[in-house]
Design an enzyme around this catalytic site. Structure first.
Site, PDB file in Angstrom:
ATOM      1  N   ASP A 195      12.219  -8.796  23.603  1.00  0.00           N
ATOM      2  CA  ASP A 195      13.208  -8.839  24.020  1.00  0.00           C
ATOM      3  C   ASP A 195      15.122  -8.847  23.352  1.00  0.00           C
ATOM      4  OD1 ASP A 195      13.055 -10.985  25.955  1.00  0.00           O
ATOM      5  OD2 ASP A 195      13.090 -12.358  24.774  1.00  0.00           O
ATOM      6  N   LEU A 196      15.340  -9.513  24.855  1.00  0.00           N
ATOM      7  CA  LEU A 196      16.967 -10.013  24.240  1.00  0.00           C
ATOM      8  C   LEU A 196      17.134 -11.500  23.518  1.00  0.00           C
ATOM      9  CD1 LEU A 196      19.924  -9.024  23.240  1.00  0.00           C
ATOM     10  CD2 LEU A 196      20.049  -8.966  26.027  1.00  0.00           C
ATOM     11  N   ASP A 197      17.082 -12.484  24.786  1.00  0.00           N
ATOM     12  CA  ASP A 197      17.623 -13.755  24.462  1.00  0.00           C
ATOM     13  C   ASP A 197      16.226 -14.259  24.109  1.00  0.00           C
ATOM     14  OD1 ASP A 197      19.270 -13.697  26.197  1.00  0.00           O
ATOM     15  OD2 ASP A 197      18.840 -14.367  27.751  1.00  0.00           O
ATOM     16  N   THR A 223      21.154 -16.425  23.775  1.00  0.00           N
ATOM     17  CA  THR A 223      22.355 -17.019  24.967  1.00  0.00           C
ATOM     18  C   THR A 223      22.100 -18.254  25.484  1.00  0.00           C
ATOM     19  OG1 THR A 223      20.500 -15.858  26.411  1.00  0.00           O
ATOM     20  CG2 THR A 223      23.280 -14.818  25.070  1.00  0.00           C
ATOM     21  N   LYS A 271      12.604 -20.721  30.369  1.00  0.00           N
ATOM     22  CA  LYS A 271      12.400 -19.030  29.215  1.00  0.00           C
ATOM     23  C   LYS A 271      11.318 -18.290  29.979  1.00  0.00           C
ATOM     24  CE  LYS A 271      13.138 -21.233  24.173  1.00  0.00           C
ATOM     25  NZ  LYS A 271      12.168 -20.760  22.922  1.00  0.00           N
ATOM     26  N   SER A 281      14.054  -6.765  28.536  1.00  0.00           N
ATOM     27  CA  SER A 281      14.199  -8.380  29.043  1.00  0.00           C
ATOM     28  C   SER A 281      14.893  -8.647  30.056  1.00  0.00           C
ATOM     29  CB  SER A 281      16.358  -8.469  28.466  1.00  0.00           C
ATOM     30  OG  SER A 281      16.832  -9.366  28.847  1.00  0.00           O
ATOM     31  N   ALA A 282      14.504  -9.279  30.945  1.00  0.00           N
ATOM     32  CA  ALA A 282      14.266 -10.070  32.209  1.00  0.00           C
ATOM     33  C   ALA A 282      15.826 -10.047  32.785  1.00  0.00           C
ATOM     34  CB  ALA A 282      13.870 -11.159  32.386  1.00  0.00           C
ATOM     35  N   LYS A 306       8.137 -10.973  33.841  1.00  0.00           N
ATOM     36  CA  LYS A 306       7.447 -11.740  32.703  1.00  0.00           C
ATOM     37  C   LYS A 306       6.824 -13.064  33.379  1.00  0.00           C
ATOM     38  CE  LYS A 306       9.709  -9.925  28.842  1.00  0.00           C
ATOM     39  NZ  LYS A 306      10.827 -10.357  28.036  1.00  0.00           N
ATOM     40  N   GLU A 309       8.572 -10.853  21.002  1.00  0.00           N
ATOM     41  CA  GLU A 309       8.959 -12.242  22.051  1.00  0.00           C
ATOM     42  C   GLU A 309       8.776 -13.376  21.142  1.00  0.00           C
ATOM     43  OE1 GLU A 309       9.781 -12.939  25.196  1.00  0.00           O
ATOM     44  OE2 GLU A 309       9.584 -11.093  25.624  1.00  0.00           O
ATOM     45  N   ASP A 310       9.642 -14.583  22.184  1.00  0.00           N
ATOM     46  CA  ASP A 310       9.881 -16.119  21.473  1.00  0.00           C
ATOM     47  C   ASP A 310       9.189 -16.579  22.539  1.00  0.00           C
ATOM     48  OD1 ASP A 310      11.833 -15.321  23.252  1.00  0.00           O
ATOM     49  OD2 ASP A 310      12.712 -17.257  22.663  1.00  0.00           O
TER      50      ASP A 310
END
Length: 218
Positions: A9-11, A17, A45, A114-115, A145, A169-170
């Site tokens: 995942d990114l964020d 961000t 999130k 990522s979304a 997700k 993932e967070d």
């Protein structure tokens, strides 16, 4: 099955961000005559831009047509993109570059899942693009997700079966998506929150290639 690919995942995993999303949504909410809190931002999130907008409008008790919502989402995104275009490599989260370097050198395939529809900009500004074999984001997949589409698409493009993929993932929704995809997962954050993850760590600095080898047994 032995882990052969890592999907990130990114964020909140590679970069943070969230503050830019929060500022952009807050500016939009204020322009509509109501406030938007950090606590409410936490509830966004891992979900898509339009789903986020629907929640925000509901909190503000405002109804908009489909076309009006598209315009509002576009306004928010323009504000957000202006801010992330100012990002630098200093905003990459602790341990990220070292871990990505180690797993790439070891031969693991690497994908983004990522979304975000702005992932390419963020990766470019933070100088992370070269680590990724595949980028799967909101421009490629349509389901958010906890639907597993983003991770299953990543595995498909990497040519690796889901059972040989490890997701980082967070968000609870992201861990659920990994589980539904038949993948093992590393939760980045609190073990009290990410209870369904295979393992949980504070950040990527806590991980090594050796940890990935150990996860082959899990």
């Amino acid at each position: 099955m032995e882990i052969k690919a890592c999907l990130f995942d990114l964020d909140g995993v590679l970069v943070d961000t969230a503050i830019y999303h929060y500022k952009a949504w807050k500016q939009l909410a204020n322009s509509l005559g109501f406030d938007f809190t950090e606590e409410q931002n936490e509830q966004l999130k891992g979900i898509s831009r339009m789903e986020s907008l629907d929640k925000i409008l509901a909190w503000g008790k405002i109804t908009k047509s489909g076309e009006e919502k598209l315009n509002l989402a576009s306004q928010k995104n323009e504000c957000y993109v202006a801010m992330i275009n100012q990002m630098t490599p200093t905003e990459v989260l602790h341990g990220t570059v070292d871990f990505l370097t180690a797993i790439k050198d070891e031969g693991y395939k690497i994908a983004l899942g990522s979304a975000s529809k702005n992932s390419a900009i963020i990766l470019e500004r933070t100088q992370l693009t070269h680590f990724f074999d595949v980028i799967v984001d909101g421009n490629i997949v349509g389901k958010s997700k906890p639907d597993p589409e983003v991770f299953l698409k990543g595995a498909e493009l990497l040519g690796v079966p889901p059972s040989a993929c490890l997701v980082f993932e967070d968000a609870i929704a992201g861990i659920e998506a990994a589980n539904r995809a038949g993948m093992r997962s590393v939760g980045i954050g609190s073990p009290e929150v990410l209870t369904e993850a295979t393992i949980v760590v504070k950040d990527l600095s806590k991980l090594s290639v050796q940890h990935l080898r150990q996860m082959n047994e899990l």
